[in-house]
Design a protein around this motif. Structure first.
Motif, short mmCIF file in Angstrom:
data_model
loop_
_atom_site.label_atom_id
_atom_site.label_comp_id
_atom_site.label_asym_id
_atom_site.label_seq_id
_atom_site.Cartn_x
_atom_site.Cartn_y
_atom_site.Cartn_z
N PHE A 197 0.83 -1.20 0.00
CA PHE A 197 0.00 0.00 0.00
C PHE A 197 0.87 1.26 0.00
CE2 PHE A 197 -4.26 -1.60 2.00
CZ PHE A 197 -4.47 -2.37 0.87
N ALA A 198 1.93 1.24 0.81
CA ALA A 198 2.84 2.39 0.88
C ALA A 198 3.46 2.67 -0.49
CB ALA A 198 3.92 2.15 1.93
N HIS A 199 3.83 1.60 -1.19
CA HIS A 199 4.39 1.75 -2.53
C HIS A 199 3.35 2.33 -3.48
CE1 HIS A 199 6.75 0.84 -6.10
NE2 HIS A 199 5.69 0.24 -6.61
N GLU A 200 2.11 1.85 -3.38
CA GLU A 200 1.05 2.33 -4.26
C GLU A 200 0.76 3.81 -4.00
OE1 GLU A 200 -3.68 1.61 -5.23
OE2 GLU A 200 -2.55 0.02 -4.23
N VAL A 201 0.68 4.19 -2.73
CA VAL A 201 0.41 5.59 -2.39
C VAL A 201 1.52 6.49 -2.91
CG1 VAL A 201 0.22 7.24 -0.47
CG2 VAL A 201 -1.02 5.07 -0.38
N MET A 202 2.76 6.05 -2.78
CA MET A 202 3.89 6.84 -3.29
C MET A 202 3.81 6.96 -4.80
SD MET A 202 6.55 8.66 -2.68
CE MET A 202 6.82 8.36 -0.92
N GLU A 203 3.46 5.87 -5.48
CA GLU A 203 3.35 5.90 -6.94
C GLU A 203 2.22 6.81 -7.40
OE1 GLU A 203 4.93 3.94 -9.68
OE2 GLU A 203 6.49 4.17 -8.15
N ARG A 204 1.11 6.79 -6.70
CA ARG A 204 -0.06 7.57 -7.11
C ARG A 204 0.05 9.04 -6.76
NH1 ARG A 204 -5.11 4.01 -4.93
NH2 ARG A 204 -6.17 6.04 -5.05
N THR A 205 0.70 9.35 -5.64
CA THR A 205 0.66 10.72 -5.14
C THR A 205 2.02 11.32 -4.77
OG1 THR A 205 0.40 10.06 -2.82
CG2 THR A 205 -1.61 10.26 -4.13
#
Length: 480
Positions: free
Chosen positions: A59-67
């Motif tokens: 999730f942390a990776h996804e949040v960083m990628e998205r925002t």
């Protein structure tokens, strides 16, 4: 929250919070599909520590990628903002109109200095931009409080929330130092509305937080002199200068009785771009000129363009009107030897600007020079003067007049002596773009990255700006 906590269930707790606040996906069903875990009537607490840790890191990776936002920081700031909001909830300090004036205290130096700002100053204590963004969303009832039990979110509700945010922030741009309008807000709103139309791409409260964060940062960049300077300094490093000069450009698939050609000229690290329309019957050229800047931002080449007639606003220290400004993304086929340029405008195209230009030959240009065709400029007469400069501890010296010596070299015989105050105390003045511009029988000195201009037309104008004209540079040495 700190994910290094020794509590073995910390990751399960964090995941339950993310689910409850609908940060990653809008519904339990969507998050169940995303994680391949049935979360209906269930949560992450029954999963092993290893599984919850792996999911959280994903999730942390996804949040960083998205925002580009750190998930740990997001949760910590959400909790802190919610705690602050709960203290004033159900009081007048939780009203949007009260918070609007709190934001004004952060953006408008004149408002802060006025008596009107007194009730709002305490609430305007500096916090991180992320926390301020989340707090604003809590005030506008767009985000639930951190402890909220939550529930599924209708994706379409984000359309209403985006409109609400746009309308709330728009009046704050009235204090902008740079624009009389809000191009960034308009473009970002349009971009996010398009994202919401792409059903396969996630758009959740996470994107609303990012939208609000970006607007707050942009407001500070537009309204606070030091922030504007730092933003200009960053974009200065992103400039590119492909070889577009020394050739002629034509509008793609454009044929007519009066041919139109485009010419690029170097202006420091930027360009003057001229549209030249040739009237054979009248032996006349109609010229429209633009100041053009190209940037490399990520994978894209972006551009900003200003109709030269409106440079007068910059010279007079006023904000740029909407009809003068254009920007977008352009595609240049080869930066080393370009043959075509495509322009994709994110603003309106306020003039006759083509979508594509191609490199070409233009014999009519040589003919016009030989025959002395009349040139009519629709954007006025602007003369950009070069010049020497020197920086001392207390003053900036800009060339006023120079002359050629008997040996053929050029020497400066007088200087504008400008006190170093405010942003002129910055330490990289020698690297800044400083223009002397003559226009409409007046002369201006413009420190471009500082958004700072001085009228130096005559002794009266210089005196009004606190500037002297001197024939030598004074250097004072301090000794102990």
């Amino acid at each position: 929250m700190n994910t290094t906590d020794t509590n073995p269930k910390i990751y399960a707790s964090l995941l339950n919070t993310i689910h409850r606040l609908r940060l990653i996906r809008n519904t339990t069903g969507e998050l169940s599909t995303h994680t391949q875990i049935d979360l209906n009537n269930n949560n992450f607490s029954k999963k092993s520590d290893f599984i919850t840790r792996c999911i959280y890191r994903e999730f942390a990776h996804e949040v960083m990628e998205r925002t580009g936002i750190d998930l740990d920081e997001l949760i910590t700031e959400y909790q802190a903002a919610s705690k602050s909001f709960e203290k004033v909830n159900k009081t007048r300090k939780a009203r949007p109109e009260f918070h609007y004036n709190v934001l004004r205290c952060m953006l408008d130096e004149k408002f802060v200095a006025s008596k009107e700002s007194e009730p709002y100053r305490d609430m305007a204590e500096q916090t991180s931009d992320l926390r301020l963004a989340i707090y604003t969303l809590l005030i506008l009832n767009i985000l639930p409080s951190f402890q909220s039990k939550g529930g599924d979110v209708d994706r379409n509700s984000h359309i209403e929330h985006l409109s609400k945010l746009r309308d709330y922030f728009l009046p704050l741009y009235e204090n902008s130092l740079l624009f009389k309008f809000a191009p960034y807000l308009t473009e970002l709103y349009k971009s996010d509305r398009e994202k919401l139309g792409e059903k396969e791409e996630p758009y959740t409260r996470l994107e609303l937080i990012l939208f609000t964060l970006n607007i707050i940062i942009n407001l500070k960049n537009n309204c606070l002199p030091l922030h504007l300077f730092n933003a200009n300094r960053y974009y200065e490093q992103c400039k590119i200068h492909p070889y577009l000069e020394q050739c002629v450009w034509a509008e793609y698939d454009c044929y007519g009785k009066n041919p139109v050609y485009w010419v690029f000229e170097t202006l420091d690290n930027d360009y003057i771009l001229s549209r030249r329309e040739f009237d054979r019957a009248a032996n006349q050229i109609t010229d429209v000129r633009y100041e053009l800047i190209l940037y490399r931002i990520g994978e894209d080449i972006t551009f900003t363009m200003l109709r030269q007639s409106e440079v007068d606003y910059i010279c007079r220290g006023e904000a740029i009107p909407e009809h003068a400004y254009m920007n977008g993304v352009c595609k240049i086929d080869d930066l080393q030897n370009p043959q075509s340029i495509e322009w994709n405008f994110q603003t309106n195209r306020y003039d006759k600007f083509p979508e594509k230009m191609v490199r070409t030959e233009a014999p009519i240009m040589d003919q016009a020079i030989k025959e002395g065709w009349k040139v009519i400029s629709k954007t006025g007469d602007y003369e950009y003067l070069g010049g020497e400069r020197a920086v001392t501890l207390n003053y900036v010296y800009i060339e006023h007049e120079s002359r050629y010596t008997e040996s053929g070299s050029q020497e400066v015989v007088s200087w504008y002596k400008i006190p170093r105050e405010g942003l002129l105390l910055e330490d990289d003045l020698m690297r800044m773009i400083v223009s002397r511009i003559r226009h409409d029988n007046r002369t201006y000195i413009c420190f471009i990255p500082l958004n700072c201009s001085f009228d130096v037309t005559d002794s009266e104008a210089c005196a009004a700006a606190g500037i002297e004209i001197v024939n030598r540079i004074e250097v004072i040495k301090y000794t102990e």
